[in-house]
Design a protein around this motif. Sequence first.
Motif, PDB file in Angstrom:
ATOM      1  N   SER A  52     -14.095 -21.673  17.627  1.00  0.00           N
ATOM      2  CA  SER A  52     -14.547 -22.832  17.286  1.00  0.00           C
ATOM      3  C   SER A  52     -15.486 -22.579  16.138  1.00  0.00           C
ATOM      4  N   SER A  53     -15.662 -21.309  15.802  1.00  0.00           N
ATOM      5  CA  SER A  53     -16.602 -21.155  14.567  1.00  0.00           C
ATOM      6  C   SER A  53     -16.622 -19.443  14.172  1.00  0.00           C
ATOM      7  N   VAL A  54     -16.884 -19.102  13.190  1.00  0.00           N
ATOM      8  CA  VAL A  54     -17.098 -17.961  12.735  1.00  0.00           C
ATOM      9  C   VAL A  54     -18.132 -17.211  13.518  1.00  0.00           C
ATOM     10  N   GLN A  55     -19.326 -17.931  13.789  1.00  0.00           N
ATOM     11  CA  GLN A  55     -20.284 -17.344  14.716  1.00  0.00           C
ATOM     12  C   GLN A  55     -19.817 -16.898  16.158  1.00  0.00           C
ATOM     13  N   ASP A  56     -18.790 -17.585  16.593  1.00  0.00           N
ATOM     14  CA  ASP A  56     -18.204 -17.294  17.852  1.00  0.00           C
ATOM     15  C   ASP A  56     -17.455 -15.973  17.761  1.00  0.00           C
ATOM     16  N   VAL A  57     -16.612 -15.604  16.876  1.00  0.00           N
ATOM     17  CA  VAL A  57     -16.011 -14.628  16.547  1.00  0.00           C
ATOM     18  C   VAL A  57     -16.911 -13.473  16.316  1.00  0.00           C
ATOM     19  N   LEU A  58     -17.965 -13.620  15.581  1.00  0.00           N
ATOM     20  CA  LEU A  58     -18.845 -12.393  15.508  1.00  0.00           C
ATOM     21  C   LEU A  58     -19.666 -12.166  16.742  1.00  0.00           C
ATOM     22  N   THR A  59     -19.950 -13.243  17.210  1.00  0.00           N
ATOM     23  CA  THR A  59     -20.849 -12.976  18.652  1.00  0.00           C
ATOM     24  C   THR A  59     -19.697 -12.422  19.775  1.00  0.00           C
TER      25      THR A  59
END
Length: 181
Positions: A52-59
């Motif tokens: 859903s977001s880049v933050q989700d990938v990073l997390t």
Amino acid sequence: MAPTAKQGQEVRRRLLAAAVELIPERGWSAVSTRILAERAGVTPSVVHYHFSSVQDVLTEAAITMMREVLAATDFTSAPTPAAAVDAMLGSIEQYDGTDPTSLLFTETYLAATRDEHLHAQIAALITEFRARLADWLAIHQVAEPAATAAVLAATIDGLLLHRTLGPESPHLTTVLRRLVS
């Protein structure tokens, strides 16, 4: 499994691997959709198809790496609490504070100060590790196993953070062994 599902899993794996590389290289906040997609060899729209977001990938990438490092911190086969301290210290020898894994941890901790979801996931990992260590310490009759586990876990984290700042005390192992005696 259908070829499309396999391809989707492969793309997702590449995105996570790219995130693990980019977090230490660029810093958490400097990883954009475009940069992540480029590193993974996909178009930017594919990133948002799988996450859903880049933050989700990073997390997900960072939490997975942290979970793997904590799982590899094997003290359970040590015959004594002192040997467990040695095993824990030995498990961090490969990290000098400037290596990609150390930098990933540092960046992730910093990002967690601004992201409640990431903060909660890291807190859960730490809680699980402390509980596993406390249970082992209790079996080996170490006084106040939960508090001792918390201090040992924080000390190991602190050592990794401080490694880039200066030399470690030559008496560190002795002090930590005393903690569990």
